[in-house]
Design a protein around this motif. Structure first.
Motif, PDB file in Angstrom:
ATOM      1  N   PRO B  54      24.497   8.084   3.536  1.00 41.69           N
ATOM      2  CA  PRO B  54      23.314   7.213   3.476  1.00 41.69           C
ATOM      3  C   PRO B  54      22.469   7.421   2.218  1.00 41.69           C
ATOM      4  CG  PRO B  54      23.101   8.854   5.219  1.00 41.69           C
ATOM      5  CD  PRO B  54      24.508   8.950   4.717  1.00 41.69           C
ATOM      6  N   ALA B  55      22.626   8.552   1.542  1.00 40.56           N
ATOM      7  CA  ALA B  55      21.832   8.774   0.325  1.00 40.56           C
ATOM      8  C   ALA B  55      22.294   7.866  -0.818  1.00 40.56           C
ATOM      9  CB  ALA B  55      21.946  10.246  -0.099  1.00 40.56           C
ATOM     10  N   LEU B  56      23.490   7.281  -0.692  1.00 39.74           N
ATOM     11  CA  LEU B  56      24.047   6.518  -1.807  1.00 39.74           C
ATOM     12  C   LEU B  56      23.269   5.229  -2.096  1.00 39.74           C
ATOM     13  CD1 LEU B  56      27.885   6.985  -1.282  1.00 39.74           C
ATOM     14  CD2 LEU B  56      26.524   7.711  -3.247  1.00 39.74           C
ATOM     15  N   GLY B  57      22.791   4.543  -1.033  1.00 42.01           N
ATOM     16  CA  GLY B  57      22.081   3.283  -1.235  1.00 42.01           C
ATOM     17  C   GLY B  57      20.867   3.474  -2.132  1.00 42.01           C
ATOM     18  N   PRO B  58      19.911   4.323  -1.702  1.00 42.11           N
ATOM     19  CA  PRO B  58      18.740   4.568  -2.557  1.00 42.11           C
ATOM     20  C   PRO B  58      19.130   5.119  -3.929  1.00 42.11           C
ATOM     21  CG  PRO B  58      18.372   5.412  -0.341  1.00 42.11           C
ATOM     22  CD  PRO B  58      19.799   4.960  -0.388  1.00 42.11           C
ATOM     23  N   ALA B  59      20.172   5.946  -3.994  1.00 42.74           N
ATOM     24  CA  ALA B  59      20.570   6.525  -5.282  1.00 42.74           C
ATOM     25  C   ALA B  59      21.014   5.429  -6.247  1.00 42.74           C
ATOM     26  CB  ALA B  59      21.689   7.554  -5.078  1.00 42.74           C
ATOM     27  N   VAL B  60      21.845   4.489  -5.751  1.00 46.39           N
ATOM     28  CA  VAL B  60      22.336   3.406  -6.614  1.00 46.39           C
ATOM     29  C   VAL B  60      21.163   2.535  -7.070  1.00 46.39           C
ATOM     30  CG1 VAL B  60      23.702   1.290  -6.642  1.00 46.39           C
ATOM     31  CG2 VAL B  60      24.664   3.371  -5.651  1.00 46.39           C
ATOM     32  N   LEU B  61      20.277   2.196  -6.114  1.00 46.86           N
ATOM     33  CA  LEU B  61      19.141   1.331  -6.458  1.00 46.86           C
ATOM     34  C   LEU B  61      18.229   1.998  -7.482  1.00 46.86           C
ATOM     35  CD1 LEU B  61      18.373  -0.009  -2.900  1.00 46.86           C
ATOM     36  CD2 LEU B  61      19.053  -1.390  -4.878  1.00 46.86           C
ATOM     37  N   ASP B  62      17.953   3.298  -7.280  1.00 46.53           N
ATOM     38  CA  ASP B  62      17.059   3.994  -8.214  1.00 46.53           C
ATOM     39  C   ASP B  62      17.689   4.105  -9.592  1.00 46.53           C
ATOM     40  OD1 ASP B  62      15.108   4.218  -6.355  1.00 46.53           O
ATOM     41  OD2 ASP B  62      15.604   6.266  -5.739  1.00 46.53           O
ATOM     42  N   ARG B  63      18.995   4.353  -9.622  1.00 48.98           N
ATOM     43  CA  ARG B  63      19.697   4.473 -10.898  1.00 48.98           C
ATOM     44  C   ARG B  63      19.645   3.132 -11.656  1.00 48.98           C
ATOM     45  NH1 ARG B  63      19.105   7.174 -14.109  1.00 48.98           N
ATOM     46  NH2 ARG B  63      20.414   6.574 -15.824  1.00 48.98           N
ATOM     47  N   SER B  71      10.979  -1.673 -11.142  1.00 52.07           N
ATOM     48  CA  SER B  71      10.701  -0.920  -9.922  1.00 52.07           C
ATOM     49  C   SER B  71      11.786  -1.229  -8.898  1.00 52.07           C
ATOM     50  CB  SER B  71       9.335  -1.301  -9.359  1.00 52.07           C
ATOM     51  OG  SER B  71       9.409  -2.599  -8.811  1.00 52.07           O
ATOM     52  N   ARG B  72      11.983  -0.278  -7.994  1.00 51.30           N
ATOM     53  CA  ARG B  72      12.995  -0.487  -6.955  1.00 51.30           C
ATOM     54  C   ARG B  72      12.640  -1.705  -6.108  1.00 51.30           C
ATOM     55  NH1 ARG B  72      13.986   3.285  -1.737  1.00 51.30           N
ATOM     56  NH2 ARG B  72      14.674   4.986  -3.071  1.00 51.30           N
ATOM     57  N   ASP B  73      11.335  -1.875  -5.819  1.00 49.69           N
ATOM     58  CA  ASP B  73      10.905  -2.998  -4.989  1.00 49.69           C
ATOM     59  C   ASP B  73      11.260  -4.344  -5.622  1.00 49.69           C
ATOM     60  OD1 ASP B  73      10.027  -1.422  -3.016  1.00 49.69           O
ATOM     61  OD2 ASP B  73       7.884  -1.842  -3.261  1.00 49.69           O
ATOM     62  N   LEU B  76      14.888  -4.954  -5.260  1.00 49.85           N
ATOM     63  CA  LEU B  76      15.254  -5.330  -3.887  1.00 49.85           C
ATOM     64  C   LEU B  76      14.895  -6.787  -3.602  1.00 49.85           C
ATOM     65  CD1 LEU B  76      14.190  -2.098  -1.989  1.00 49.85           C
ATOM     66  CD2 LEU B  76      16.502  -3.016  -2.140  1.00 49.85           C
ATOM     67  N   GLU B  77      13.761  -7.215  -4.128  1.00 51.44           N
ATOM     68  CA  GLU B  77      13.357  -8.601  -3.919  1.00 51.44           C
ATOM     69  C   GLU B  77      14.373  -9.548  -4.576  1.00 51.44           C
ATOM     70  OE1 GLU B  77       9.239  -9.275  -4.855  1.00 51.44           O
ATOM     71  OE2 GLU B  77       9.533 -11.447  -4.852  1.00 51.44           O
ATOM     72  N   ASP B  78      14.782  -9.192  -5.791  1.00 57.22           N
ATOM     73  CA  ASP B  78      15.803  -9.997  -6.473  1.00 57.22           C
ATOM     74  C   ASP B  78      17.106 -10.021  -5.680  1.00 57.22           C
ATOM     75  OD1 ASP B  78      14.099 -10.549  -8.455  1.00 57.22           O
ATOM     76  OD2 ASP B  78      15.193  -9.519 -10.058  1.00 57.22           O
ATOM     77  N   MET B  79      17.400  -8.895  -5.038  1.00 51.94           N
ATOM     78  CA  MET B  79      18.634  -8.827  -4.274  1.00 51.94           C
ATOM     79  C   MET B  79      18.583  -9.794  -3.087  1.00 51.94           C
ATOM     80  SD  MET B  79      20.589  -5.536  -2.780  1.00 51.94           S
ATOM     81  CE  MET B  79      21.341  -5.631  -1.180  1.00 51.94           C
ATOM     82  N   GLY B  80      17.418  -9.870  -2.438  1.00 55.47           N
ATOM     83  CA  GLY B  80      17.258 -10.819  -1.337  1.00 55.47           C
ATOM     84  C   GLY B  80      17.492 -12.243  -1.795  1.00 55.47           C
ATOM     85  N   THR B  81      16.933 -12.583  -2.962  1.00 51.93           N
ATOM     86  CA  THR B  81      17.120 -13.924  -3.515  1.00 51.93           C
ATOM     87  C   THR B  81      18.598 -14.159  -3.825  1.00 51.93           C
ATOM     88  OG1 THR B  81      14.944 -13.731  -4.519  1.00 51.93           O
ATOM     89  CG2 THR B  81      16.369 -15.490  -5.334  1.00 51.93           C
TER      90      THR B  81
END
Lengths: 335, 214
Positions: B54-63, B71-73, B76-81
């Motif tokens: 489970p640590a991989l998701g946040p790790a990939v996003l932060d990287r 920013s990560r947020d 994530l918003e772009d990912m939703g779109t």
């Protein structure tokens, strides 16, 4: 207009459900009079039959078979008894509907229907959410069909990738990485197959002469180059279906499938040893090697033991070396 | 990596695969490869039908956020779109459009989304979603935690391990576009969104038919 439903308990007064409610609740229904004439249609059927409200209005009072073709039961008289029903639109018989015929008081009839092949009907008739009753799970079903297709697509592609990886691992496990020829394990498999088959075959065991000197004087890169060149010669002098293996070091085995003729097998072996007797150039130097061979011909229906074939080929190879190297000695298979 | 599944602390490959496809489709294969190399991920990336740490998701996003200086947020918003509007992801858009004829129907259908997803992918536990109508054109979406809510808790189900609220902001905005609605979406803390429909028929809705495209 309204339809009266018979209550299950005679003490309970009859309730009346307005037809407009039924139209929405069961968009695929047909109401028939005791005479077998159409007295009402659900919203979806009205659209499918009439095309527009005016045309749908004009169908009211017309005989059942103006709009529908009955598939089950056989005729209207049987239908009036109630029970399972299957029918199609008269003008578009592609999409059968099935359901239940419910007799009403006074001989009238109510048919509650659903499409047999739902996804096909949705596609061909361009049905929308409004064409299904509010508590109908049709749209959820369509959602699930589409979601499942996506999931099984992912599973299929995962399986394909795993299959590819497995095939590659298997190939690597059977290949000599330096020369690209088969390795000892692959040869054992191929030899076992040949020995179990009724067809005759020839096995040529080859040792390089003076390979150690090349390695010692010109280095391992020269040695590797020589081994790759040997593999190229073997490939060129044999047929695509033959098995060529490097057993490690400077030992090679050539398995000639279906080879029943001793003279032809010997010709192949001679061509190989002759070509390997020529110097192989490497970075301006000439690597002078040669090859000695031991050839065994397993006749058809001999079913030899693989170890026995290898042992006898080894003995023939030893004889070739004793006789002065650079040549192949052939021996008959000793059962 | 199947060991994570056994301990019930694994993230579903679908989530990581979605992040991978998002980064690859928007910023290119080389960008994804650079992120994957930074984290020493397997060469072929994530498989949608396996489970992972489970640590991989946040790790990939932060990287990825660090490499993009974002920013990560906002990522994530772009990912939703992306999930709704990218041509390669039309399947997701279609599945969400099954929620109903209008944008408000879609919003209310989010209540049932985790349950529906479980029908198709039983081990993908989404957080519970609760939509309340505050006024005819005003809604609040509350995001729970995976496995909570009214549905039976899915024990040992792989958790999401990716903050989902910001993904929903992008996803809902894209779905509003799809329905032709003009909306204002605001995050109220980490687990709540407010959605105001300014104009329900701002533009024409994108075509949607129940039948799957051939």
């Amino acid at each position: 207009m309204s339809v009266a439903f018979p209550p299950s308990d005679p003490a309970v007064p009859r309730s009346l459900v307005p037809m407009s409610v039924l139209d929405r609740l069961t968009p695929l229904h047909v109401a028939l009079t005791a005479e077998g004439r159409i007295s009402g249609l659900g919203l979806t059927l009205r659209r499918l039959i009439g095309g527009d409200a005016a045309a749908a209005g004009s169908i009211a009072g017309l005989p059942f078979d103006t709009g529908f073709t009955l598939r089950r039961p056989a005729d209207l008289a049987l239908l009036a008894l109630g029970g399972p029903v299957e029918l199609t639109l008269r003008d578009d018989p592609r999409h059968p509907m099935r359901g239940l015929a419910l007799p009403l008081p006074g001989g009238a009839l109510f048919l509650a229907l659903a499409f047999v092949d739902l996804p096909a009907a949705v596609r061909d008739l361009d049905l929308t959410e409004a064409d299904f009753g509010p508590t109908d799970h049709t749209v959820d079903l369509l959602w699930l069909i589409e979601a499942n297709a996506a999931v099984s697509g992912e599973l299929r592609s995962l399986n394909r990738r795993l299959q590819g990886a497995q095939a590659m691992a298997q190939e690597q496990a059977l290949t000599d990485p330096l020369t690209g020829l088969r390795n000892r394990r692959a040869l054992e498999g191929a030899l076992a197959d040949h020995c179990a088959g009724a067809e005759g075959f020839a096995l040529l065991q080859l040792d390089l002469d003076r390979f150690k000197q090349v390695n010692d004087t010109l280095g391992h890169a020269a040695g590797d180059h020589v081994l790759i060149e040997v593999a190229r010669v073997l490939t060129q002098e044999t047929r695509a279906g033959d098995t060529l293996a490097r057993l490690g070091g400077d030992e090679f085995v050539v398995l000639l499938s279906g080879m029943a003729d001793a003279t032809r097998a010997m010709q192949v072996a001679d061509r190989i040893t002759r070509r390997l007797s020529r110097p192989i150039p490497f970075e301006g130097q000439a690597c002078r090697i040669g090859a000695s061979g031991g050839l065994i011909l397993a006749p058809a229906r001999a079913f030899p033991a693989p170890e026995a074939i290898l042992r006898q080929a080894d003995a023939a190879l030893y004889a070739a070396k004793r006789a002065g190297r650079g040549r192949t000695v052939a021996q008959d298979w000793q059962a | 990596m199947s060991g994570f599944g056994k301990r019930g602390r694994a993230v579903h490959g679908l989530i990581l695969r979605a992040i991978q496809c998002f980064l690859r489709d928007i910023w290119g294969a080389a960008f994804w490869q650079a992120v994957a190399d930074d984290l020493r991920l397997p060469a072929q990336g994530f498989e949608a039908m396996l489970t992972y740490d489970p640590a991989l998701g946040p790790a990939v996003l932060d990287r990825a956020a660090a490499r993009l200086n974002r920013s990560r947020d906002s990522l994530l918003e772009d990912m939703g779109t992306y999930l709704v509007s990218h041509p390669r992801r039309d399947g997701v858009r279609r599945l969400l459009r099954f929620g109903g004829a209008g944008f408000a129907d879609f919003l209310h259908s989010l209540d049932h989304l985790p349950g529906r997803v479980r029908l198709a992918v039983p081990d993908l536990a989404l957080p519970s979603l609760r939509v309340q109508a505050l006024a005819p054109d005003s809604f609040r979406l509350t995001v729970g935690t995976p496995g909570d809510g009214l549905a039976a808790p899915v024990l040992a189900a792989p958790v999401l391990a990716v903050p989902v609220t910001m993904v929903l902001v992008g996803l809902i905005r894209a779905m509003a576009d799809d329905h032709g609605a003009l909306v204002l979406i605001e995050a109220e803390g980490d687990t709540s969104l407010r959605i105001d429909v300014l104009d329900g028929q701002h533009a024409s809705a994108r075509d949607f038919r129940l039948a799957a495209p051939a």
